[in-house]
Design an enzyme around this catalytic site. Structure first.
Site, short mmCIF file in Angstrom:
data_model
loop_
_atom_site.label_atom_id
_atom_site.label_comp_id
_atom_site.label_asym_id
_atom_site.label_seq_id
_atom_site.Cartn_x
_atom_site.Cartn_y
_atom_site.Cartn_z
CG HIS A 47 -24.67 -12.80 -29.94
ND1 HIS A 47 -24.50 -13.14 -31.52
CD2 HIS A 47 -25.59 -12.08 -29.90
CE1 HIS A 47 -25.62 -12.84 -32.09
NE2 HIS A 47 -26.51 -11.58 -31.04
CG HIS A 98 -32.71 -14.84 -27.29
ND1 HIS A 98 -32.66 -15.31 -28.50
CD2 HIS A 98 -31.78 -13.49 -28.17
CE1 HIS A 98 -32.47 -15.02 -29.91
NE2 HIS A 98 -31.49 -13.61 -29.52
CD GLU A 144 -28.63 -10.80 -27.54
OE1 GLU A 144 -29.17 -12.18 -27.15
OE2 GLU A 144 -28.19 -10.76 -28.93
#
Length: 300
Positions: free
Chosen positions: A91, A176, A172
């Site tokens: 993920h 992040h 992502e």
């Protein structure tokens, strides 16, 4: 799956050599990045954040997530038919704080697909001869690797930190990856590090060897799954479930990527009894049997 395919092992050995390579080299007088991606994304601005405390590698169980899918498309990893996913996939690699919060959308460049292409370009030097066919073959290799181990399990585009929509990988990195400094400072290192950690700490292999296999009929003790991970990596994972099925399993790491507990020892019992979204017995659905798209053939 006992081990990752030999192709990805060889690939990851090559990746370490490529760190010093020039990713925007000229090939036959054409800028590789512009030729393959149509230009360069501009840098983006995010919020200043204090430095994070630890990493969390979030893994998805496709059999659970694919049950909630309602349509099939070329970008949806649930639509692989006979090649359906039977292992945890990535993920994301997330920087977190010890207080339970996390930074997001930090200062850093927007997602740039050229950086991902550099993960598998065999650019050992300008003297190496490339042609358009070899470049396309290299891209196909990268695409296959990322779709297998870090696929999107949805047809929907993901939000980015700049008010738009993009790929799962773009989401992502921007949300992040940009917050991983000073340990990880660029997009290239972010994806490479996540793949390396995922490969080294092979959750699917650990659970398979402990007898926890994909099934639409078996129920497994949550405590047993946690214990298998603890015995293998000497750290306690975090799990999330949906409808009694494992949806995500997360591993936590210090900044040097040595395993650490996601849940401290005094809180494990309460996690198992009350705080977890998982019941005492959970399932690991088989994506081939559970997905309504099991017989769908999609050209990628």
């Amino acid at each position: 799956m006992a081990f990752l395919p030999i192709q990805i092992v060889v690939l990851m050995q090559l990746l370490m050599i490529l760190v010093a390579s020039l990713c925007l080299m000229k090939i036959n007088g054409v800028d590789l990045g512009e030729e393959l991606t149509g230009g360069v994304h501009g840098g983006g601005s995010g919020q200043e954040q204090r430095e994070f405390d630890y990493f969390k590698l979030a893994l998805q169980w496709p059999g659970t997530i694919c049950q909630g899918n309602h349509r099939c498309c070329a970008s949806n990893g649930c639509c692989q038919g006979s090649n359906s996913l039977s292992e945890f996939t990535i993920h994301g690699l997330w920087p977190d704080y010890n207080d339970g919060s996390w930074p997001a959308c930090c200062n850093g460049p927007r997602y740039d697909s050229k950086e991902v292409l550099c993960l598998t370009m065999l650019c050992f030097g300008h003297e190496h001869a490339f042609n358009r066919t070899s470049i396309q073959n290299t891209i196909s290799t990268l695409t296959d690797v990322l779709k297998k181990y870090w696929p999107s399990l949805s047809c929907s585009k993901s939000s980015t930190c700049h008010g738009g929509k993009g790929t799962f990988w773009a989401h992502e990195w921007e949300k992040h990856g940009t917050c991983c400094s000073p340990v990880i400072r660029d997009e290239y290192s972010y994806f490479l590090t996540a793949i390396n950690v995922y490969s080294k700490y092979n959750v699917t292999q650990v659970l398979n060897e402990a007898g926890y296999l994909p099934s639409n009929s078996e129920k497994y003790p949550l405590g047993g799954i946690i214990a298998a991970i603890q015995n293998a990596f000497h750290a306690t994972p975090e799990l999330q479930c949906k409808g009694g099925a494992v949806e995500e399993l997360r591993l936590c790491f210090f900044k040097d990527f040595k395993p650490r507990d996601c849940i401290s020892e005094p809180h494990i019992e309460s996690y198992l009894v009350a705080s977890s979204s998982c019941p005492k017995y959970v399932s690991l659905p088989d994506v081939q049997a559970s997905s309504r798209y099991a017989d769908t053939r999609v050209a990628f």
